[in-house]
Design a protein around this motif. Structure first.
Motif, PDB file in Angstrom:
ATOM      1  N   ASP A  55      -8.866  -1.661   6.665  1.00 31.45           N
ATOM      2  CA  ASP A  55      -9.535  -2.443   7.719  1.00 31.45           C
ATOM      3  C   ASP A  55      -9.914  -3.804   7.126  1.00 31.45           C
ATOM      4  O   ASP A  55     -10.057  -3.932   5.907  1.00 31.45           O
ATOM      5  N   ILE A  56     -10.047  -4.803   7.969  1.00 32.27           N
ATOM      6  CA  ILE A  56     -10.351  -6.142   7.446  1.00 32.27           C
ATOM      7  C   ILE A  56     -11.852  -6.427   7.446  1.00 32.27           C
ATOM      8  O   ILE A  56     -12.429  -6.825   6.450  1.00 32.27           O
ATOM      9  N   THR A  57     -12.475  -6.205   8.606  1.00 32.11           N
ATOM     10  CA  THR A  57     -13.885  -6.596   8.733  1.00 32.11           C
ATOM     11  C   THR A  57     -14.778  -5.440   8.317  1.00 32.11           C
ATOM     12  O   THR A  57     -14.934  -4.468   9.049  1.00 32.11           O
ATOM     13  N   MET A  58     -15.339  -5.545   7.130  1.00 31.90           N
ATOM     14  CA  MET A  58     -16.207  -4.474   6.632  1.00 31.90           C
ATOM     15  C   MET A  58     -17.399  -5.092   5.921  1.00 31.90           C
ATOM     16  O   MET A  58     -17.281  -6.182   5.364  1.00 31.90           O
ATOM     17  N   PRO A  59     -18.536  -4.406   5.903  1.00 26.32           N
ATOM     18  CA  PRO A  59     -19.659  -4.935   5.127  1.00 26.32           C
ATOM     19  C   PRO A  59     -19.393  -4.729   3.637  1.00 26.32           C
ATOM     20  O   PRO A  59     -18.418  -4.097   3.256  1.00 26.32           O
ATOM     21  N   GLU A  60     -20.268  -5.222   2.814  1.00 27.60           N
ATOM     22  CA  GLU A  60     -20.174  -5.078   1.351  1.00 27.60           C
ATOM     23  C   GLU A  60     -18.992  -5.876   0.786  1.00 27.60           C
ATOM     24  O   GLU A  60     -19.171  -6.903   0.184  1.00 27.60           O
ATOM     25  N   VAL A  84      -5.005  -2.612   9.062  1.00 29.49           N
ATOM     26  CA  VAL A  84      -5.290  -2.119  10.412  1.00 29.49           C
ATOM     27  C   VAL A  84      -6.555  -2.830  10.895  1.00 29.49           C
ATOM     28  O   VAL A  84      -7.618  -2.669  10.296  1.00 29.49           O
ATOM     29  N   THR A  85      -6.416  -3.623  11.935  1.00 27.91           N
ATOM     30  CA  THR A  85      -7.621  -4.346  12.359  1.00 27.91           C
ATOM     31  C   THR A  85      -7.630  -4.662  13.843  1.00 27.91           C
ATOM     32  O   THR A  85      -6.575  -4.681  14.489  1.00 27.91           O
ATOM     33  N   GLY A  86      -8.825  -4.893  14.347  1.00 27.33           N
ATOM     34  CA  GLY A  86      -8.961  -5.236  15.762  1.00 27.33           C
ATOM     35  C   GLY A  86      -9.012  -6.737  15.972  1.00 27.33           C
ATOM     36  O   GLY A  86      -9.041  -7.208  17.099  1.00 27.33           O
ATOM     37  N   ILE A  87      -9.029  -7.493  14.862  1.00 27.97           N
ATOM     38  CA  ILE A  87      -9.138  -8.939  15.065  1.00 27.97           C
ATOM     39  C   ILE A  87      -7.794  -9.545  15.429  1.00 27.97           C
ATOM     40  O   ILE A  87      -6.749  -8.945  15.215  1.00 27.97           O
ATOM     41  N   SER A  88      -7.882 -10.733  15.951  1.00 31.22           N
ATOM     42  CA  SER A  88      -6.728 -11.388  16.584  1.00 31.22           C
ATOM     43  C   SER A  88      -5.451 -11.368  15.757  1.00 31.22           C
ATOM     44  O   SER A  88      -5.470 -11.374  14.524  1.00 31.22           O
ATOM     45  N   GLY A  89      -4.319 -11.334  16.476  1.00 32.05           N
ATOM     46  CA  GLY A  89      -3.006 -11.312  15.846  1.00 32.05           C
ATOM     47  C   GLY A  89      -2.754 -12.519  14.967  1.00 32.05           C
ATOM     48  O   GLY A  89      -1.923 -12.474  14.054  1.00 32.05           O
ATOM     49  N   ASP A  90      -3.510 -13.599  15.230  1.00 29.58           N
ATOM     50  CA  ASP A  90      -3.341 -14.796  14.396  1.00 29.58           C
ATOM     51  C   ASP A  90      -3.618 -14.488  12.927  1.00 29.58           C
ATOM     52  O   ASP A  90      -3.109 -15.142  12.037  1.00 29.58           O
ATOM     53  N   PHE A  91      -4.470 -13.457  12.737  1.00 32.31           N
ATOM     54  CA  PHE A  91      -4.826 -13.122  11.367  1.00 32.31           C
ATOM     55  C   PHE A  91      -3.593 -12.690  10.573  1.00 32.31           C
ATOM     56  O   PHE A  91      -3.470 -12.955   9.386  1.00 32.31           O
ATOM     57  N   ARG A  92      -2.686 -12.036  11.282  1.00 37.81           N
ATOM     58  CA  ARG A  92      -1.464 -11.577  10.618  1.00 37.81           C
ATOM     59  C   ARG A  92      -0.691 -12.782  10.061  1.00 37.81           C
ATOM     60  O   ARG A  92      -0.215 -12.758   8.931  1.00 37.81           O
ATOM     61  N   PRO A 103       2.414 -10.764   1.223  1.00 39.83           N
ATOM     62  CA  PRO A 103       1.889 -10.167   2.463  1.00 39.83           C
ATOM     63  C   PRO A 103       1.841  -8.643   2.364  1.00 39.83           C
ATOM     64  O   PRO A 103       2.560  -8.057   1.563  1.00 39.83           O
ATOM     65  N   PRO A 104       0.985  -8.025   3.169  1.00 33.62           N
ATOM     66  CA  PRO A 104       0.936  -6.556   3.140  1.00 33.62           C
ATOM     67  C   PRO A 104       2.240  -5.955   3.679  1.00 33.62           C
ATOM     68  O   PRO A 104       2.962  -6.613   4.424  1.00 33.62           O
ATOM     69  N   GLU A 105       2.495  -4.710   3.297  1.00 35.36           N
ATOM     70  CA  GLU A 105       3.754  -4.068   3.712  1.00 35.36           C
ATOM     71  C   GLU A 105       3.762  -3.749   5.203  1.00 35.36           C
ATOM     72  O   GLU A 105       4.821  -3.667   5.827  1.00 35.36           O
ATOM     73  N   GLY A 106       2.585  -3.502   5.756  1.00 33.82           N
ATOM     74  CA  GLY A 106       2.527  -3.166   7.184  1.00 33.82           C
ATOM     75  C   GLY A 106       1.303  -3.798   7.821  1.00 33.82           C
ATOM     76  O   GLY A 106       0.340  -4.161   7.133  1.00 33.82           O
ATOM     77  N   TYR A 107       1.378  -3.943   9.142  1.00 34.56           N
ATOM     78  CA  TYR A 107       0.257  -4.544   9.849  1.00 34.56           C
ATOM     79  C   TYR A 107       0.146  -3.885  11.212  1.00 34.56           C
ATOM     80  O   TYR A 107       1.113  -3.907  11.990  1.00 34.56           O
ATOM     81  N   LYS A 110      -5.561  -2.525  16.172  1.00 35.10           N
ATOM     82  CA  LYS A 110      -6.326  -1.493  16.889  1.00 35.10           C
ATOM     83  C   LYS A 110      -6.289  -1.808  18.373  1.00 35.10           C
ATOM     84  O   LYS A 110      -6.354  -2.986  18.723  1.00 35.10           O
ATOM     85  N   PRO A 111      -6.238  -0.891  19.297  1.00 38.57           N
ATOM     86  CA  PRO A 111      -6.112   0.547  19.035  1.00 38.57           C
ATOM     87  C   PRO A 111      -4.702   0.885  18.537  1.00 38.57           C
ATOM     88  O   PRO A 111      -3.725   0.418  19.101  1.00 38.57           O
ATOM     89  N   VAL A 112      -4.671   1.711  17.512  1.00 36.86           N
ATOM     90  CA  VAL A 112      -3.397   1.982  16.833  1.00 36.86           C
ATOM     91  C   VAL A 112      -2.563   2.999  17.616  1.00 36.86           C
ATOM     92  O   VAL A 112      -3.095   3.976  18.141  1.00 36.86           O
TER      93      VAL A 112
END
Lengths: 129, 475
Positions: A55-60, A84-92, A103-107, A110-112
């Motif tokens: 996930d992208i948006t996490m505390p800590e 895996v994230t709910g934030i905008s596709g622009d992030f990809r 880049p990551p292997e997969g993107y 959410k909802p997945v």
């Protein structure tokens, strides 16, 4: 019994952790879960997973920082990561355009879609070996 | 030899007379005669001003008195009726014994000069009025950044602090700002523009667009710098509202995606449990579905509160009953997270007027925040959240305390800001903003006491009576 592949699921939403771990375990994988980036890095050290959903948006510690640490470490660099994230596709596009890390292997957004997640996991875990 | 002197006397380009002690004109030059006519046997005040008595202040009289040269500015009237401004010099004429026998008066026409002076004065007054009344803040700074002049709006907004440093007046700072465009203009003489946030003497933040320009001295050196600041707060607020709407949409869409993912998870477990006859899975899945439906409902309520300034639906509530309800509502989540949820009720807390749904949403938002602060805290083996309700004179007070991660100063200060969240993907940045908005709509407020690693305490104060609130909010 053959060794099950281990998937580390990193997400700060407990429901997502429950969901993904049930789904992946039902499909023959072993799962470990972490609620934030800091705990995730500890788990990577402990069990060296075969694949990570992140996930992208996490505390800590955010997913982006966590991802950079994974890629900067020689021993972890080869572990495939599905963001895996709910934030905008622009992030990809943003994460893919960064030169500092590959880049990551997969993107997945959410909802997945279950089938999409399982196909991607199968493909990446197979490709790894 | 008399003739040449008479010629010089006549040719003098000013009005010349010689007067005796009674201010009679004994002789006068040609220019005087032409302008004022016959003077024989007449007093100077009769000839010059058509007066019956001598002037109150008379330089000729003073010269007769002390033998010194005296001068004054006067207005005299010519034969043709025109008024002429003159500067008068009176000089004594002495006999061989040194006695003053007459006084020579020389009056130079300064009408054009006076007209120019008046024009200059009027023009200065006009520019001063423009400077004073222009609807922006203008200040003039010297090289040490002391404000040496300021217009009316500036004085009314920031106070009359001439001689003080601009950064003290505008920003209540003790050191020069960086970058300082006034300083830069002093260095290179160029015009500059910069946006700043300044603070009025009442403590209100004002967004300003500042322009600086050099003010040159006679030899072309920069003596002062003028700062002209236009108030653009309304524009910035409008932009911020538009940006807020964009952020709201993005924040909601992010939140909804997470909730849908959770619902998918619940549905997956229920379906899987039904197919395999696994009751445990069905229960687990159904709990996830229910939890996410509650979250969706809470998010929708938050959005409604954000989107619209609703007038509370007033009803009389019992403080104890409200805390009881919220405790019940939050118990399942607390249990699931392994957090002890306590309630401490003051039986005398009494009743208050409020919008029931809104007050409940406020307390649920704060309780959820406290539970989350405990959930992410790994430094303590046991966590607890305590809900308290008590009366305090004309107010009811609700206190929600936790021993979670706590907040640092920045988090504390921004806690009620829209879209500020320290909770990762679980936070929309709406919860505490809405809680604060609800408390304010009831004429009350929320105070935060918090320390990193120690925990947080929210104190919600709501007036018991609606009329008090209205008076306060209207004030």
């Amino acid at each position: 019994m053959t060794d099950k592949k281990t998937i580390l699921i990193i997400d700060d939403e407990p429901d997502t952790l429950t969901y993904f771990s049930s789904l992946l375990e039902d499909n023959g994988y072993k799962t470990v879960t972490a609620g934030d980036g800091r705990a995730a890095i500890e788990l990577v050290k402990e069990c060296l997973p075969d694949l990570i959903t992140l996930d992208i948006t996490m505390p800590e510690k955010s997913g982006v920082r966590c991802y950079r640490e994974l890629r900067e470490n020689e021993a972890w660099r080869a572990i495939p990561v599905i963001m895996v994230t709910g934030i905008s596709g622009d992030f990809r596009n943003f994460i893919s355009s960064r030169k500092q890390v590959p880049p990551p292997e997969g993107y997945l957004s959410k909802p997945v879609d279950e089938a999409e997640l399982l196909n991607l996991v199968r493909k990446l875990v197979k490709a790894e070996h | 030899m008399d003739i040449p002197y008479q010629q010089y006397f006549d040719a003098m380009p000013c009005y010349m007379t010689v007067q005796d002690r009674e201010f009679r004109v004994i002789t006068a030059n040609a220019r005087f005669r032409k302008a004022f006519g016959d003077y024989q046997g007449r007093h100077c005040y009769q000839v010059y001003k058509q007066r019956a008595e001598k002037c109150e202040i008379c330089p000729v009289e003073k010269t007769f008195h002390d033998g010194q040269v005296h001068s004054s500015e006067e207005k005299v009237r010519c034969l043709d009726g025109s008024e002429v401004s003159v500067i008068v010099y009176a000089e004594p004429i002495r006999n061989p014994d040194g006695e003053i026998t007459a006084v020579m008066e020389m009056s130079t026409d300064i009408t054009d000069l006076k007209r120019l002076q008046n024009q200059f004065r009027e023009s200065q007054a006009r520019y001063r009025t423009l400077f004073e009344e222009v609807p922006c803040y203008i200040s003039i700074q010297d090289r040490d950044l002391n404000v040496v002049d300021a217009n009316r709006l500036h004085r009314e907004t920031f106070g009359s602090f001439l001689g003080c440093k601009c950064y003290q007046i505008y920003k209540h700072r003790s050191e020069e700002c960086y970058p300082c465009i006034a300083r830069q203009t002093f260095l290179d003489g160029k015009f500059r523009v910069h946006e700043e946030v300044v603070t009025s003497q009442e403590g209100k933040s004002i967004n300003v667009l500042v322009h600086t320009s050099p003010i040159l001295g006679a030899s072309g050196e920069i003596q002062h710098v003028m700062e002209m600041s236009a108030d653009i707060t309304q524009i910035r607020e409008l932009q911020s509202q538009l940006a807020s709407i964009g952020l709201l949409i993005s924040s909601i869409s992010h939140g909804i995606k997470g909730l849908l993912n959770g619902l998918n998870g619940g549905v997956y477990l229920v379906n899987n449990g039904l197919a395999s006859g696994n009751q445990g899975r069905i229960t687990q899945g159904w709990e996830i579905v229910q939890r996410n439906i509650v979250r969706i409902r809470s998010m929708v309520l938050d959005i409604l509160y954000y989107a619209k300034d609703r007038e509370p639906d007033w009803t009389t509530l019992s403080a104890v009953a409200v805390i009881d309800d919220v405790h019940k509502q939050m118990s399942a989540k607390a249990r699931e997270l392994g957090i002890e949820l306590r309630k401490e009720l003051d039986g005398d807390a009494g009743e208050f007027e409020a919008d029931e749904k809104a007050i409940r949403a406020l307390l649920v938002n704060l309780s959820e925040n406290s539970l989350d602060a405990c959930r992410v805290d790994r430094k303590k083996p046991q966590h607890r959240v305590t809900l308290r309700g008590a009366g305090n004179g004309g107010m009811v007070e609700f206190r929600i305390e936790d021993n979670g991660i706590g907040m640092d100063q920045e988090t504390r200060e921004k806690a009620f800001s829209l879209f500020f969240s320290s909770k990762g993907s679980e936070g929309t940045g709406l919860g505490l903003f809405i809680a604060d908005k609800i408390a304010r709509a009831h004429g009350g407020g929320i105070q935060i006491a918090s320390e990193i690693d120690a925990g947080t305490s929210f104190l919600v104060s709501i007036p018991r009576r609606r009329s008090v609130r209205r008076a306060e909010s209207e004030a």
